[in-house]
Design a protein around this motif. Structure first.
Motif, PDB file in Angstrom:
ATOM      1  N   MET A 113       0.836  -1.191   0.000  1.00 54.34           N
ATOM      2  CA  MET A 113       0.000   0.000   0.000  1.00 54.34           C
ATOM      3  C   MET A 113       0.876   1.248   0.000  1.00 54.34           C
ATOM      4  SD  MET A 113      -2.985  -1.142   2.699  1.00 54.34           S
ATOM      5  CE  MET A 113      -1.846  -1.263   4.079  1.00 54.34           C
ATOM      6  N   GLY A 114       0.712   2.085  -1.012  1.00 52.84           N
ATOM      7  CA  GLY A 114       1.471   3.321  -1.096  1.00 52.84           C
ATOM      8  C   GLY A 114       0.868   4.427  -0.252  1.00 52.84           C
ATOM      9  N   ALA A 115       1.415   5.615  -0.377  1.00 46.33           N
ATOM     10  CA  ALA A 115       0.963   6.753   0.424  1.00 46.33           C
ATOM     11  C   ALA A 115      -0.468   7.153   0.069  1.00 46.33           C
ATOM     12  CB  ALA A 115       1.894   7.933   0.217  1.00 46.33           C
ATOM     13  N   ALA A 116      -1.265   7.406   1.097  1.00 47.81           N
ATOM     14  CA  ALA A 116      -2.659   7.842   0.946  1.00 47.81           C
ATOM     15  C   ALA A 116      -2.999   8.773   2.101  1.00 47.81           C
ATOM     16  CB  ALA A 116      -3.601   6.633   0.941  1.00 47.81           C
ATOM     17  N   ILE A 117      -4.194   9.318   2.080  1.00 49.42           N
ATOM     18  CA  ILE A 117      -4.613  10.203   3.162  1.00 49.42           C
ATOM     19  C   ILE A 117      -4.690   9.414   4.466  1.00 49.42           C
ATOM     20  CG2 ILE A 117      -7.087   9.909   2.678  1.00 49.42           C
ATOM     21  CD1 ILE A 117      -7.381  12.919   3.450  1.00 49.42           C
ATOM     22  N   GLY A 118      -4.064   9.938   5.516  1.00 51.37           N
ATOM     23  CA  GLY A 118      -3.925   9.203   6.762  1.00 51.37           C
ATOM     24  C   GLY A 118      -5.164   9.254   7.653  1.00 51.37           C
ATOM     25  N   PRO A 119      -5.204   8.396   8.657  1.00 52.74           N
ATOM     26  CA  PRO A 119      -6.379   8.268   9.522  1.00 52.74           C
ATOM     27  C   PRO A 119      -6.657   9.479  10.398  1.00 52.74           C
ATOM     28  CG  PRO A 119      -4.579   6.906  10.337  1.00 52.74           C
ATOM     29  CD  PRO A 119      -4.169   7.409   8.995  1.00 52.74           C
TER      30      PRO A 119
ATOM     31  N   ARG B 240     -18.991   5.218   6.149  1.00 53.32           N
ATOM     32  CA  ARG B 240     -18.836   4.186   7.175  1.00 53.32           C
ATOM     33  C   ARG B 240     -19.803   3.038   6.927  1.00 53.32           C
ATOM     34  NH1 ARG B 240     -21.129   2.767  12.088  1.00 53.32           N
ATOM     35  NH2 ARG B 240     -19.648   1.954  13.654  1.00 53.32           N
ATOM     36  N   GLN B 241     -21.044   3.364   6.624  1.00 57.26           N
ATOM     37  CA  GLN B 241     -22.045   2.315   6.449  1.00 57.26           C
ATOM     38  C   GLN B 241     -21.742   1.444   5.245  1.00 57.26           C
ATOM     39  OE1 GLN B 241     -24.150   2.433   9.108  1.00 57.26           O
ATOM     40  NE2 GLN B 241     -24.519   0.308   8.495  1.00 57.26           N
ATOM     41  N   ALA B 242     -21.204   2.045   4.185  1.00 55.06           N
ATOM     42  CA  ALA B 242     -20.872   1.278   2.982  1.00 55.06           C
ATOM     43  C   ALA B 242     -19.877   0.163   3.292  1.00 55.06           C
ATOM     44  CB  ALA B 242     -20.306   2.206   1.914  1.00 55.06           C
TER      45      ALA B 242
ATOM     46  N   ALA C 217     -12.275   0.739  11.936  1.00 49.72           N
ATOM     47  CA  ALA C 217     -11.461   1.649  11.132  1.00 49.72           C
ATOM     48  C   ALA C 217     -12.006   3.074  11.139  1.00 49.72           C
ATOM     49  CB  ALA C 217     -11.374   1.143   9.697  1.00 49.72           C
ATOM     50  N   PHE C 218     -13.046   3.326  11.923  1.00 51.56           N
ATOM     51  CA  PHE C 218     -13.670   4.647  11.956  1.00 51.56           C
ATOM     52  C   PHE C 218     -13.673   5.193  13.376  1.00 51.56           C
ATOM     53  CE2 PHE C 218     -15.315   2.570   8.222  1.00 51.56           C
ATOM     54  CZ  PHE C 218     -15.329   3.569   7.263  1.00 51.56           C
ATOM     55  N   ALA C 219     -13.162   6.409  13.545  1.00 48.10           N
ATOM     56  CA  ALA C 219     -13.147   7.081  14.842  1.00 48.10           C
ATOM     57  C   ALA C 219     -14.173   8.205  14.825  1.00 48.10           C
ATOM     58  CB  ALA C 219     -11.767   7.648  15.127  1.00 48.10           C
ATOM     59  N   PRO C 220     -15.106   8.237  15.790  1.00 45.79           N
ATOM     60  CA  PRO C 220     -16.143   9.265  15.786  1.00 45.79           C
ATOM     61  C   PRO C 220     -15.574  10.659  16.032  1.00 45.79           C
ATOM     62  CG  PRO C 220     -16.208   8.011  17.822  1.00 45.79           C
ATOM     63  CD  PRO C 220     -15.230   7.319  16.930  1.00 45.79           C
TER      64      PRO C 220
ATOM     65  N   PRO D  92     -21.940  15.082  15.019  1.00 44.24           N
ATOM     66  CA  PRO D  92     -22.665  13.844  14.761  1.00 44.24           C
ATOM     67  C   PRO D  92     -22.627  13.457  13.287  1.00 44.24           C
ATOM     68  CG  PRO D  92     -23.928  15.268  16.207  1.00 44.24           C
ATOM     69  CD  PRO D  92     -22.773  16.083  15.714  1.00 44.24           C
ATOM     70  N   GLY D  93     -22.439  12.181  13.039  1.00 37.83           N
ATOM     71  CA  GLY D  93     -22.430  11.687  11.674  1.00 37.83           C
ATOM     72  C   GLY D  93     -21.120  11.853  10.946  1.00 37.83           C
ATOM     73  N   LYS D  94     -20.079  12.317  11.634  1.00 37.23           N
ATOM     74  CA  LYS D  94     -18.770  12.510  11.012  1.00 37.23           C
ATOM     75  C   LYS D  94     -17.743  11.587  11.661  1.00 37.23           C
ATOM     76  CE  LYS D  94     -20.222  15.680   8.213  1.00 37.23           C
ATOM     77  NZ  LYS D  94     -20.319  15.396   6.760  1.00 37.23           N
ATOM     78  N   TRP D  95     -16.824  11.091  10.842  1.00 30.41           N
ATOM     79  CA  TRP D  95     -15.846  10.111  11.291  1.00 30.41           C
ATOM     80  C   TRP D  95     -14.488  10.380  10.667  1.00 30.41           C
ATOM     81  CZ3 TRP D  95     -18.050   6.306  14.476  1.00 30.41           C
ATOM     82  CH2 TRP D  95     -19.454   6.254  14.457  1.00 30.41           C
ATOM     83  N   LEU D  96     -13.443   9.890  11.319  1.00 32.11           N
ATOM     84  CA  LEU D  96     -12.127   9.796  10.711  1.00 32.11           C
ATOM     85  C   LEU D  96     -11.931   8.342  10.294  1.00 32.11           C
ATOM     86  CD1 LEU D  96      -9.866  11.976  13.021  1.00 32.11           C
ATOM     87  CD2 LEU D  96     -10.461  12.442  10.638  1.00 32.11           C
ATOM     88  N   ALA D  97     -11.572   8.129   9.018  1.00 29.40           N
ATOM     89  CA  ALA D  97     -11.457   6.772   8.481  1.00 29.40           C
ATOM     90  C   ALA D  97      -9.998   6.403   8.262  1.00 29.40           C
ATOM     91  CB  ALA D  97     -12.224   6.669   7.176  1.00 29.40           C
ATOM     92  N   ASP D  98      -9.681   5.155   8.538  1.00 29.51           N
ATOM     93  CA  ASP D  98      -8.351   4.607   8.288  1.00 29.51           C
ATOM     94  C   ASP D  98      -8.416   3.770   7.016  1.00 29.51           C
ATOM     95  OD1 ASP D  98      -5.941   3.245   8.241  1.00 29.51           O
ATOM     96  OD2 ASP D  98      -5.886   2.927  10.409  1.00 29.51           O
ATOM     97  N   ILE D  99      -8.062   4.375   5.887  1.00 32.28           N
ATOM     98  CA  ILE D  99      -8.183   3.678   4.606  1.00 32.28           C
ATOM     99  C   ILE D  99      -7.212   2.502   4.527  1.00 32.28           C
ATOM    100  CG2 ILE D  99      -6.520   5.051   3.270  1.00 32.28           C
ATOM    101  CD1 ILE D  99      -8.699   5.056   1.018  1.00 32.28           C
ATOM    102  N   TYR D 100      -6.091   2.586   5.233  1.00 35.19           N
ATOM    103  CA  TYR D 100      -5.151   1.461   5.261  1.00 35.19           C
ATOM    104  C   TYR D 100      -5.769   0.246   5.946  1.00 35.19           C
ATOM    105  CZ  TYR D 100      -1.447   4.695   3.856  1.00 35.19           C
ATOM    106  OH  TYR D 100      -0.672   5.600   3.174  1.00 35.19           O
ATOM    107  N   GLN D 101      -6.409   0.467   7.072  1.00 34.77           N
ATOM    108  CA  GLN D 101      -7.054  -0.636   7.784  1.00 34.77           C
ATOM    109  C   GLN D 101      -8.203  -1.213   6.961  1.00 34.77           C
ATOM    110  OE1 GLN D 101      -8.279   0.272  11.781  1.00 34.77           O
ATOM    111  NE2 GLN D 101      -9.247  -1.709  12.094  1.00 34.77           N
TER     112      GLN D 101
END
Length: 238
Positions: free
Chosen positions: A146-152, A162-164, A175-178, A182-191
């Motif tokens: 996995m190369g460089a991507a937007i970080g968590p 998140r639901q998808a 992989a999602f931190a609240p 409300p309704g917003k998350w930080l996602a870890d695309i690597y995980q």
């Protein structure tokens, strides 16, 4: 250039470009390889010519559309896709990114290589699973980098993203931190990518950990700058 740190066979060659060392002016400074982002065509051509010096052939540039379509280089004429693979020596698989996750793959025997563009839509749509399937080797024999991507700490998403993922793999919830809103998350695309590759039978997954958004001097980031360049991640058989 970044040379992937993965135990690929000696005949598998790979690299990821950074934003440094090219001919493009601001805001594409400087090694922009995307010909669809508003940069001067002459600058893109100069950058691609510079990249070509590292490669055995011109890369199979895709028209990326955030899909799960995979093409075989040298056989498929329609390159509107988000992943490619090849069994031929000297064919160069390539994807362009600027926050989305680039994933390079090969088998342990060094008989097939592939490159996938995995933004969240393509990732949720199964681009990695489709790429693994088209390689036509046992998934347990595949290595992925996995190369460089937007970080968590920077990848902000809504409930629909998140639901998808959670609808398909319940463990993706980890992989999602609240966020305070409300309704917003930080996602870890690597995980998220690791979860999907592991579920597809690919256990040997390397890379991750670089952040295109925060590493301003090294990487382009669409979320950070909007108008910006693109890096390339490439793999081929020698």
């Amino acid at each position: 250039m970044i040379l992937p740190d993965w135990p690929a066979p000696p005949n598998v060659k790979s690299l990821m470009t950074t934003r440094e060392g090219g001919a493009s002016g601001a805001p594409w400074t400087s090694f922009n390889l995307g010909d669809h982002v508003g940069d001067a065509p002459a600058s893109v051509a100069a950058n691609r010519a510079r990249l070509r010096e590292w490669l055995p052939a011109e890369p199979g540039w895709l028209t990326q559309v955030h899909s799960a379509r995979v093409v075989e280089l040298g056989r498929d004429a329609n390159l509107k896709a988000d992943a490619s693979f090849t069994l031929e020596i000297g064919q160069v698989c390539a994807v362009l990114t600027a926050d989305c996750l680039p994933v390079l793959l090969c088998d342990r025997a060094g008989s097939v290589v592939a490159a996938a563009h995995a933004g969240w839509r393509g990732l949720a749509g199964g681009v990695l699973e489709a790429t693994v399937a088209t390689m036509q080797v046992p998934p347990g024999e595949i290595l992925a980098w996995m190369g460089a991507a937007i970080g968590p700490q920077a990848f902000k998403v809504g409930d629909e993203v998140r639901q998808a993922f959670v609808n398909q793999h319940p463990e993706a919830a980890t992989a999602f931190a609240p966020q305070p809103m409300p309704g917003k998350w930080l996602a870890d695309i690597y995980q998220l990518a690791r979860i999907r590759l592991n579920a597809a039978g690919v256990g040997a997954v390397y890379g991750g950990g670089r952040c295109t958004f925060s590493e301003v001097g090294s990487f382009f980031s669409y979320r950070r700058d909007r108008v910006t360049g693109r890096m390339a991640s490439l793999v081929w058989l020698a």
